[in-house]
Design an enzyme around this catalytic site. Structure first.
Site, PDB file in Angstrom:
ATOM      1  N   LYS A 142       0.846  -1.192   0.000  1.00  0.00           N
ATOM      2  CA  LYS A 142       0.000   0.000   0.000  1.00  0.00           C
ATOM      3  C   LYS A 142       0.874   1.232   0.000  1.00  0.00           C
ATOM      4  CE  LYS A 142      -3.131   2.715   2.934  1.00  0.00           C
ATOM      5  NZ  LYS A 142      -3.934   2.789   4.177  1.00  0.00           N
ATOM      6  N   GLU A 197      -9.119  12.018  12.641  1.00  0.00           N
ATOM      7  CA  GLU A 197      -8.339  10.848  13.049  1.00  0.00           C
ATOM      8  C   GLU A 197      -7.462  11.112  14.270  1.00  0.00           C
ATOM      9  OE1 GLU A 197      -5.570   7.318  11.112  1.00  0.00           O
ATOM     10  OE2 GLU A 197      -6.250   8.981   9.873  1.00  0.00           O
ATOM     11  N   GLU A 241      -7.164  -2.630   3.141  1.00  0.00           N
ATOM     12  CA  GLU A 241      -6.407  -1.405   3.414  1.00  0.00           C
ATOM     13  C   GLU A 241      -6.477  -1.056   4.899  1.00  0.00           C
ATOM     14  OE1 GLU A 241      -6.620   3.370   2.343  1.00  0.00           O
ATOM     15  OE2 GLU A 241      -7.788   1.958   1.148  1.00  0.00           O
ATOM     16  N   GLU A 380     -11.882  10.512  -4.457  1.00  0.00           N
ATOM     17  CA  GLU A 380     -11.776  10.480  -2.995  1.00  0.00           C
ATOM     18  C   GLU A 380     -11.007  11.691  -2.478  1.00  0.00           C
ATOM     19  OE1 GLU A 380      -9.585   7.760   0.383  1.00  0.00           O
ATOM     20  OE2 GLU A 380     -10.727   6.716  -1.167  1.00  0.00           O
TER      21      GLU A 380
END
Length: 398
Positions: A142, A197, A241, A380
């Site tokens: 990733k 986050e 992910e 996104e």
């Protein structure tokens, strides 16, 4: 007049009052845990060749010995390991409860903006294809690729109003404004944002991390959003992910904790612009007296997580340096505070911008894994830009 002169005559009890008292050059951070406003510089934290957490602990001890009541370290750290660090022990700190009703001026409709994408959308999509080639060869599992929008207004950007609008839009976010002016900067520079986050928080022996990875844009239509949430819950690509990120965070915290609780799978949480896969990880510290177990020490150990970097980290960092034309600076770094007792809270600096006079530099990124589609990843990032763009009245620009 300094902020300390403005706020010392009377105590502050509401987060809205802290926002009203915020001036450029101050530090503001709020979450569901409460709000903090700091002003002035008692001491700068200079890590040198040592860890930031150790340098912060030494600075806090010295501040306490000098008579500073309940000293804290506040500030931001950039994305790359060698990136800029703006950590200080402030002279004055005010605290308040959770942000509630926040009054904020609407974004000015008459401002003329010039928008420059870096890179162009087509070039970003090409970068995603190149990243997929690396993943296909087995070089990476990733990598998170970001792009930048540079916006220039015809008048200076007033950070206090921008910050207040971000807090009003999402009081549950980790909202922040930090002075990140570096020597040689032509004008003051402020990092401002509203991150969804939590990198890590510490309260006593309890630590919490809440990694987010795997996202889909929010539509605003209830029926369509239910479909999107269901799709996100079942997406093998997004679940894979997310597993990379949650697994790495759990592994790191496991080295500091006597007990660790990791849910079997993620849940879906929402922001005003996005839906995210989320795992809330909690633990109990084995040695809370160790500076490496302070909130900053834990944040330092975790940063950068696969949510903003990739897997493996070294290969992802190299790919980001090769594929992204703009240096991230403080984007995808961390921002927050740590106290003398080691408690504190650090958020990932996403949904953020660096403001300098009339210019804003916004970044947004997407996690690229096997099965990613360039057009979808571009969309996104456009959705993630909306948090800041809404706050300046330019939601459709991305």
């Amino acid at each position: 007049m300094s902020l300390s002169a403005l706020v010392r005559p009377r105590p502050v009890h509401r987060a809205a009052d802290l926002l009203a008292a915020y001036l450029p050059g101050s530090f503001y951070f709020s979450s569901t845990r409460g709000a903090l406003l700091a002003d002035g510089v008692h001491a700068r934290v200079r890590p040198g060749s040592g860890a930031r957490a150790s340098a912060a602990a030494a600075a806090l001890d010295q501040a306490a010995a000098a008579g500073l009541a309940e000293p804290v370290v506040v500030g931001a750290v950039g994305f790359r390991p060698e990136a800029e660090t703006g950590l200080v022990v402030p002279s004055v700190v005010r605290r308040a409860g959770v942000p509630d009703v926040v009054r904020a001026p609407e974004a000015e409709s008459g401002v003329a903006w010039t928008v420059t994408p870096r890179p162009e959308p087509a070039d970003y999509a090409d970068g995603v294809r190149r990243a997929l080639e690396l993943i296909g060869r087995g070089d990476l599992c990733k990598v998170v690729l970001a792009r930048c929008l540079e916006l220039t207004a015809d008048t200076p950007v007033w950070v206090p109003a921008l910050l207040a609008r971000l807090v009003r839009a999402d009081p549950a976010a980790y909202a922040f404004a930090a002075d990140v002016t570096a020597p040689g900067d032509p004008a003051p520079r402020t990092l401002v944002g509203a991150s969804p986050e939590l990198l890590v928080s510490r309260r006593g022996t309890t630590v919490v991390a809440n990694p987010l990875a795997g996202s889909i844009p929010r539509s605003g239509d209830a029926a369509l959003d239910r479909e999107r949430i269901a799709r996100l819950r079942e997406s093998a690509k997004d679940l894979g992910e997310h597993a990379h990120t949650a697994g790495q965070v759990a592994d790191v915290l496991g080295g500091f904790c006597a007990d660790l609780e990791v849910p079997d799978g993620p849940e879906v949480i929402g922001t005003p612009t996005m839906w995210h896969l989320s795992t809330r990880i909690t633990g109990r510290l084995a040695d809370p007296a160790d500076p490496a177990s302070s909130a900053l020490g834990l944040a330092e150990a975790l940063h950068p997580t696969p949510a903003v970097c990739g897997v493996p980290a070294a290969g992802a960092l190299a790919a980001i340096a090769d594929l992204e034309p703009e240096d991230r600076g403080y984007y995808a770094g961390m921002v927050g505070w740590t106290g003398l007792d080691g408690d504190g809270e650090w958020a990932v600096t996403i949904r953020s911008a660096e403001v300098c006079d009339r210019t804003l530099r916004l970044f947004a990124g997407a996690g690229i894994v096997d099965g990613s589609e360039p057009a979808a990843e571009l969309a996104e990032t456009a959705a993630k830009f909306r948090t800041l763009l809404r706050a300046i009245g330019l939601e459709d620009v991305a």
